[in-house]
Scaffold this active site. Structure first.
Site, short mmCIF file in Angstrom:
data_model
loop_
_atom_site.label_atom_id
_atom_site.label_comp_id
_atom_site.label_asym_id
_atom_site.label_seq_id
_atom_site.Cartn_x
_atom_site.Cartn_y
_atom_site.Cartn_z
N SER A 567 38.50 32.95 43.31
CA SER A 567 37.44 33.81 42.78
C SER A 567 37.47 33.72 41.27
O SER A 567 38.46 33.29 40.68
CB SER A 567 37.70 35.24 43.24
OG SER A 567 37.02 36.14 42.40
N TYR A 580 43.10 42.42 43.64
CA TYR A 580 42.36 41.26 44.15
C TYR A 580 42.65 40.02 43.30
O TYR A 580 42.93 38.93 43.82
CB TYR A 580 40.87 41.57 44.15
CG TYR A 580 39.99 40.48 44.73
CD1 TYR A 580 40.20 40.01 46.02
CD2 TYR A 580 38.95 39.93 43.98
CE1 TYR A 580 39.39 39.02 46.56
CE2 TYR A 580 38.14 38.94 44.52
CZ TYR A 580 38.36 38.49 45.80
OH TYR A 580 37.56 37.51 46.33
#
Ligand code: ZN
Length: 682
Positions: A567, A580
């Site tokens: 990501s 995350y």
């Protein structure tokens, strides 16, 4: 074998097809063709053919007497009137007076007399159907008939079983000569209800669809009864080691051996299909399997799909797969050498020299384990496996009452290299990822689903993995792949899912490690459990998946591609998004480590750095909340990037496909975020 004829069903077919403009003859021809085609003991994968002689109108409205005969490319199991092209009968009948007719002329005259010039090619056995006088004619390669006729004294056995009720036609390859011979033999005993074509199959005929069909059932039933008489106890088992390796361990080794190098680190791979069960094990474990499995195909037209013989491998032992690989390599090499010799022995007597086909076996027998079908797609691997299972049944029964035998090697060559048989296979250009198996984790989500579709469009075989197997099944529906349940945070579940993929398709070439979920929390305050949970899914799961895949890729020895969904958080952390971003950053390092450690094995590792994609990780509620927090519209939030365009799941999927195909790219990160300068890598 019982007749499945039903008057009600027959009436239904007549009514249904009357609406579509087909007459009752054709409707009943469709009905009983499907009855035959629905039973694998009679018909498998395009085998067999049927016909009806009837009357149709031509364009001028004149009645024309025609033969409606199975067309090439159709399967009896789901045939329609369009699969029974109408050929003018009178010109076909006049051909019988000729001494000789070349295959090309035969095809030409058959096509030239089609009522519909766009219809498929009539069956290669059309003239046999034409020259026999009966209205309905059925032809199958029945397993039971082959078991009694594939014998050195098959004609005597059939004479004993059928008495005078069936004619007897010695083996001749299909085409004009066989058609003439069958018609002559029929005329010598016009009371017979059918013909046994030795070492090939059976024809039955009658005035009605029911009569021809039930004569087939009666003849096959007689053959089945004969096979129950005085059976020898067959296949004394060989002594095998008791620590047989699993199909999942063996499949990638065989798949690697079956792959042919086509230069530039590229491979022509095969897809495998594993089968086992008591009947198969009885066959492959037999002490004499080296004899009866290597004699040849049970009916000649099988060899275009499974070659004349399978490879017979040694029994694989757990903990000693290295030795198995060496022995298996020698077996594949010997198969290729024998095939070359076979080709060189028979090619010189062909009128026109043939081009040798590939040297790859289509069936592998593995004592202790079962068998593998091999093909250029899951479908053709499945066909090979089905034909191999049919071979097991036919030869097991043949050996139970005698000794299995088949047509000569020269006859097999003539069929394998017969242009009319090769035409059945239809070779189109392959798509870029044809024959490659791609495993996609998190396949049930928006990105996973788009990725499954994108890989399938490039010809790949898709194995869709998701913790929710039904969601994976939805992702892969209509794509010809398969769905597997997999909890990527449980390494045993990952191992099990990859083992199932190996049994189903033989191995794996591309992995899209896509599963993930977002957790948030200010880093100084966040609960340790949250962080660990996120690391389980967003880091360790990628490691488990890559480890399982690399083990298979190394066994195949044909390289591979790992593609990870990292990501933008991995390089451009967002506030309160540490839980995350941290594991994603670790995963980005993981990508580089795989590229570094496994590049020499031809295994590439790359990442896609996607951002702000509408998905389970960023659902409509989250989009609304974030847009509100920033005081922008949802549309502006989603297109808040340099290009001012919302990035779609399909864009991410295309990036995965690109990286899977880029042969000289490893350790790369491809951004798919519409442009985010703070997350730009280089
Ligand atoms: Zn046939």
């Amino acid at each position: 074998m019982d007749s499945l004829w039903s008057d009600t069903d027959a009436e239904t077919f007549i009514a249904r097809y009357a609406d579509k403009g087909a007459n009752a003859d054709v409707a009943l021809r469709v009905y009983t063709s499907r009855l035959l085609g629905g039973d694998p003991r009679l018909v498998l994968h395009g085998g067999g053919n049927t016909s009806v002689k009837t009357t149709q109108h031509d364009l001028l409205g004149d009645d024309v007497s025609v033969l409606c005969v199975k067309g090439s490319g159709w399967d009896l199991g789901d045939i329609e009137p369009a699969g029974l092209p109408a050929v003018r009968l009178d010109p076909l009948l006049r051909l019988e007076a000729l001494e000789k007719l070349s295959d090309e002329d035969m095809v030409n005259v058959q096509r030239g007399n089609l009522l519909d010039s766009t219809a498929p090619n009539p069956s290669v056995e059309t003239l046999l159907h034409a020259f026999l006088p009966h209205k309905f004619i059925d032809h199958t390669h029945s397993t039971a008939i082959l078991s009694i006729s594939d014998q050195p004294d098959g004609e005597a056995i059939c004479a004993d079983v059928f008495g005078g009720t069936m004619g007897s036609v010695p083996y001749i390859m299909p085409g004009f000569a066989l058609a003439k011979s069958a018609a002559q033999i029929y005329r010598q005993s016009p009371d017979v209800g059918g013909l046994i074509l030795h070492k090939h199959g059976i024809f039955t005929f009658g005035d009605s669809a029911r009569e021809a069909y039930e004569r087939m059932i009666d003849a096959v039933t007689l053959a089945e009864h004969r096979l129950q008489e005085g059976r020898n106890s067959v296949f004394v088992a060989a002594s095998l080691p008791d620590n047989i390796a699993t199909a999942a361990d063996v499949a990638p080794i065989l798949r690697g051996l079956a792959a042919a190098s086509v230069g530039d680190d590229r491979w022509q791979r095969m897809v495998l299909d594993f089968r086992t069960g008591p009947a198969i094990l009885n066959y492959v474990n037999g002490a004499e399997v080296g004899r009866y499995s290597q004699i040849g195909v049970v009916t000649p037209d099988h060899n275009i799909r499974i070659k004349n013989t399978p490879v017979l491998l040694p029994a694989p032992q757990t903990g000693d797969l290295g030795a198995f690989r060496v022995a298996a390599q020698a077996t594949f090499d010997a198969f290729a050498d024998a095939y070359r010799v076979y080709f060189e022995r028979h090619n010189p007597r062909q009128e026109t020299p043939k081009t040798m086909l590939d040297l790859v076996p289509r069936v592998a027998l593995v004592p202790g384990l079962g068998l593998f079908g091999m093909g250029d797609s899951p479908k053709s691997a499945g066909v090979a496996a089905d034909l191999a299972e049919n071979t097991v049944e036919t030869i097991t029964d043949a050996e139970a009452i005698g000794t299995y035998d088949c047509v000569s090697e020269a006859d097999m060559f003539d069929i394998e290299y017969w242009s009319l048989e090769q035409a059945k296979l239809g070779k189109g250009a392959e798509k870029p990822l044809a024959r490659q198996v791609v495993a996609i984790t998190g396949a049930g989500g928006a990105i996973g689903t788009a990725t499954a579709k994108a890989f399938a469009a490039e010809g790949a075989v898709v194995a869709a993995l998701d913790i929710d197997q039904e969601a994976a099944a939805v992702a892969v529906s209509g794509l010809g792949g398969a769905a597997f349940a997999c909890d990527v945070t449980d390494s045993a579940s990952v191992e099990a899912a990859f083992a199932r993929i190996c049994e189903r398709f033989g191995g794996v070439d591309v992995v899209v490690s896509n599963a993930g979920a977002a957790w948030s929390g200010r880093i100084a305050d966040v609960d340790n459990d949250i962080l660990r949970q996120s690391f389980e899914l967003n880091f360790f799961a990628h490691q488990s998946v890559a480890q399982a895949a690399v083990r298979i890729m190394r066994a195949q020895g044909t390289g591979g591609a790992l593609v990870f969904n990292t990501s933008k958080q991995a390089v451009n952390p967002g506030p309160d998004f540490g839980p995350y971003g941290l594991p994603k950053a670790a995963t980005l390092s993981l990508v580089r480590q795989y590229a570094l450690d496994h590049g020499a094995e031809g295994i590439r590792a790359n990442a896609v750095n996607a951002d702000r994609i509408r998905s389970g990780l960023l659902d409509d509620d989250m989009i609304a909340a974030r847009a509100e927090a920033r005081g922008v519209s949802e549309k502006d939030y989603m297109s808040g990037n340099l290009l001012h365009q919302e990035v779609r799941a399909e864009d991410v999927a295309d990036a995965f496909v690109f990286l899977a195909k880029a042969p000289r790219t490893t350790a790369a990160v491809l951004t798919v975020d519409g442009g985010n300068i703070a997350a730009a890598l280089r």
